[in-house]
Scaffold this motif. Structure first.
Motif, mmCIF file in Angstrom:
data_model
loop_
_atom_site.group_PDB
_atom_site.id
_atom_site.type_symbol
_atom_site.label_atom_id
_atom_site.label_comp_id
_atom_site.label_asym_id
_atom_site.label_seq_id
_atom_site.Cartn_x
_atom_site.Cartn_y
_atom_site.Cartn_z
ATOM 1 N N LEU A 237 10.816 27.340 98.909
ATOM 2 C CA LEU A 237 10.753 27.947 100.236
ATOM 3 C C LEU A 237 9.975 29.258 100.196
ATOM 4 O O LEU A 237 9.141 29.528 101.064
ATOM 5 N N ILE A 238 10.239 30.067 99.179
ATOM 6 C CA ILE A 238 9.506 31.337 99.039
ATOM 7 C C ILE A 238 8.074 31.080 98.585
ATOM 8 O O ILE A 238 7.142 31.790 99.007
ATOM 9 N N SER A 239 7.860 30.082 97.776
ATOM 10 C CA SER A 239 6.506 29.770 97.300
ATOM 11 C C SER A 239 5.592 29.359 98.446
ATOM 12 O O SER A 239 4.389 29.659 98.420
ATOM 13 N N ARG A 240 6.134 28.676 99.439
ATOM 14 C CA ARG A 240 5.312 28.301 100.595
ATOM 15 C C ARG A 240 4.715 29.519 101.275
ATOM 16 O O ARG A 240 3.604 29.468 101.802
ATOM 17 N N ARG A 241 5.458 30.614 101.286
ATOM 18 C CA ARG A 241 4.978 31.833 101.933
ATOM 19 C C ARG A 241 4.071 32.647 101.010
ATOM 20 O O ARG A 241 3.075 33.216 101.457
ATOM 21 N N VAL A 242 4.419 32.708 99.717
ATOM 22 C CA VAL A 242 3.669 33.559 98.782
ATOM 23 C C VAL A 242 2.309 32.958 98.462
ATOM 24 O O VAL A 242 1.288 33.669 98.449
ATOM 25 N N PHE A 243 2.261 31.662 98.214
ATOM 26 C CA PHE A 243 1.024 31.011 97.797
ATOM 27 C C PHE A 243 0.216 30.437 98.956
ATOM 28 O O PHE A 243 -0.760 29.723 98.723
ATOM 29 N N ASN A 244 0.626 30.733 100.174
ATOM 30 C CA ASN A 244 -0.120 30.262 101.333
ATOM 31 C C ASN A 244 -0.013 31.299 102.450
ATOM 32 O O ASN A 244 0.470 31.016 103.547
ATOM 33 N N LYS A 245 -0.467 32.498 102.165
ATOM 34 C CA LYS A 245 -0.384 33.578 103.142
ATOM 35 C C LYS A 245 -1.311 33.339 104.334
ATOM 36 O O LYS A 245 -1.109 33.908 105.408
ATOM 37 N N PRO A 249 -2.068 24.568 107.172
ATOM 38 C CA PRO A 249 -1.243 23.355 107.193
ATOM 39 C C PRO A 249 -1.485 22.556 105.920
ATOM 40 O O PRO A 249 -2.606 22.523 105.397
ATOM 41 N N PRO A 250 -0.452 21.899 105.379
ATOM 42 C CA PRO A 250 -0.618 21.219 104.086
ATOM 43 C C PRO A 250 -1.608 20.069 104.103
ATOM 44 O O PRO A 250 -2.162 19.719 103.074
ATOM 45 N N ILE A 263 -1.031 23.581 97.904
ATOM 46 C CA ILE A 263 -0.218 23.637 99.117
ATOM 47 C C ILE A 263 0.529 22.332 99.328
ATOM 48 O O ILE A 263 1.706 22.310 99.698
ATOM 49 N N LYS A 264 -0.147 21.193 99.085
ATOM 50 C CA LYS A 264 0.505 19.889 99.248
ATOM 51 C C LYS A 264 1.647 19.713 98.260
ATOM 52 O O LYS A 264 2.726 19.208 98.621
ATOM 53 N N LEU A 265 1.448 20.121 97.010
ATOM 54 C CA LEU A 265 2.483 19.958 95.992
ATOM 55 C C LEU A 265 3.721 20.784 96.341
ATOM 56 O O LEU A 265 4.862 20.288 96.254
ATOM 57 N N ILE A 266 3.510 22.027 96.738
ATOM 58 C CA ILE A 266 4.642 22.883 97.094
ATOM 59 C C ILE A 266 5.354 22.342 98.323
ATOM 60 O O ILE A 266 6.592 22.336 98.392
ATOM 61 N N SER A 267 4.593 21.871 99.305
ATOM 62 C CA SER A 267 5.203 21.357 100.528
ATOM 63 C C SER A 267 6.031 20.111 100.257
ATOM 64 O O SER A 267 7.151 19.971 100.764
ATOM 65 N N VAL A 268 5.507 19.191 99.442
ATOM 66 C CA VAL A 268 6.239 17.957 99.132
ATOM 67 C C VAL A 268 7.523 18.274 98.368
ATOM 68 O O VAL A 268 8.600 17.743 98.675
#
Length: 355
Positions: A237-245, A249-250, A263-268
């Motif tokens: 959840l935090i990685s989605r924000r940190v690595f995609n400032k 969209p994924p 982005i796709k890997l973190i989102s999945v």
């Protein structure tokens, strides 16, 4: 209405301002009126009345102007006190708005991607601390389980509690308590590091109370290990924000390949861990927690025991997880309906499909 001349006294009748003509009353002639001729005493009395009418009108006008001034001063004073003392009328943000991008016109509609975040040193430092501190918590939790039994199936008369070894429980418990205490103090001292400080503080206090039960009662330590698996989802959840400032969209088609894969890997991983842990494992554990309390009650003969503390706390966590999941699901359903209906959403022309 007749215009008022400068210096001419006025009078008020039913809220309407009328000029008063200070023309003295004259003696009516017998030819123009049927009234009897006035005597000298009556004429003198009329002259006195004519001299007093303008005075009354001027006093009335002065009272009205003074009353209006007092009203205006009171209104200005009231307005000034309200603007300086009253808090701004702001809408309380929903928790889903912190981690998901919402439609500016419809706050219940979640769009693909994450919110775009500008540089914020307190928040970025707190996110970095969580990404680092959650790693030993997750790793030590993994080290306390028998993964051969979890991955290859349970033997007869074996269940999930039997897969808990607890070899590293003391270290795992100490690291977990340290993480929550440090993060709790961090949010209390620097509340602007998160968008919902009150929610984080309440969550951490409830968690610290919850993990007291396995520390005192060894039979339910495996429950702590199963519940703390939710920190895997927190890390993503935090990685989605940190690595995609940038808030991509994924499943956007026009971004660099490496960024798209990340982005796709973190989102999945985020959605898989959300569904499996928050929507499946936590409700499943609620029944086990209740059975542990029932067994402890039969063993000790007391309704109020240490296991009773875990039942309402775990129930609260299940309700929160299901509520957040419902909000997320319904927002996605609304987005898909609008997308299917052909309604154009600003900034979403490059989106193919996705979460």
């Amino acid at each position: 209405l007749p215009q008022r001349r400068q210096g001419q006294p006025t009078n008020f009748l039913n809220g309407v301002q009328f000029p008063i003509e200070p023309t003295p009353l004259t003696k009516a002639s017998p030819q123009s009126s049927r009234m009897a001729p006035r005597t000298s005493d009556q004429q003198e009395l009329l002259e006195k009345l004519n001299s007093t009418v303008p005075t009354f009108a001027i006093r009335n006008e002065n009272k009205s102007s003074r009353f209006e001034k007092e009203n205006s001063r009171f209104a200005a004073l009231t307005k000034r006190n309200r603007s300086s003392s009253a808090p701004p009328t702001t809408r309380r943000k929903r928790l889903i708005e912190e981690h998901f991008r919402v439609d500016p016109l419809d706050k219940k509609l979640v769009l693909p991607g994450v919110p775009k975040h500008e540089d914020d040193w307190p928040r970025d430092l707190h996110d970095f601390f969580n990404l680092v501190a959650l790693v030993p918590v997750v790793v030590l939790n993994v080290m306390n389980w028998n993964w051969d039994m979890l991955l290859h199936g349970f033997p007869k008369n074996k269940s999930i509690p039997d897969a808990w070894t607890g070899e590293w429980f003391e270290v795992f418990f100490a690291v977990t308590v340290t993480y929550f205490l440090v993060d709790l103090c961090w949010v209390i001292l620097i509340p602007k590091c998160v968008k919902s400080p009150l929610t984080i503080i309440q969550h951490h206090i409830a968690t610290l109370l919850y993990i007291v039960v396995p520390f005192v009662w060894q039979d339910c330590r495996w429950v702590m290990g199963a519940c703390m698996s939710v920190e895997i989802n927190t890390w993503f959840l935090i990685s989605r924000r940190v690595f995609n400032k940038q808030g991509f969209p994924p499943w956007t088609l026009d971004i660099p390949y490496l960024i798209s894969i990340r982005i796709k890997l973190i989102s999945v991983c985020f959605y898989l861990s959300w569904i499996s842990i928050r929507c499946i494992i936590y409700p499943y554990l609620l029944w086990d927690v209740i059975m542990l309390w029932v067994g402890q009650r039969e063993k000790t003969g007391r309704i109020i025991n240490i296991a009773l503390l875990a039942v309402p706390l775990h129930m609260c966590f299940c309700i929160l997880n299901l509520k957040w999941s419902y909000d997320l699901l319904m927002s996605k359903v609304r987005y898909w309906k609008r997308l299917k209906a052909g309604k154009v959403i600003p900034g979403e022309r490059t989106v193919d499909k996705g979460l």
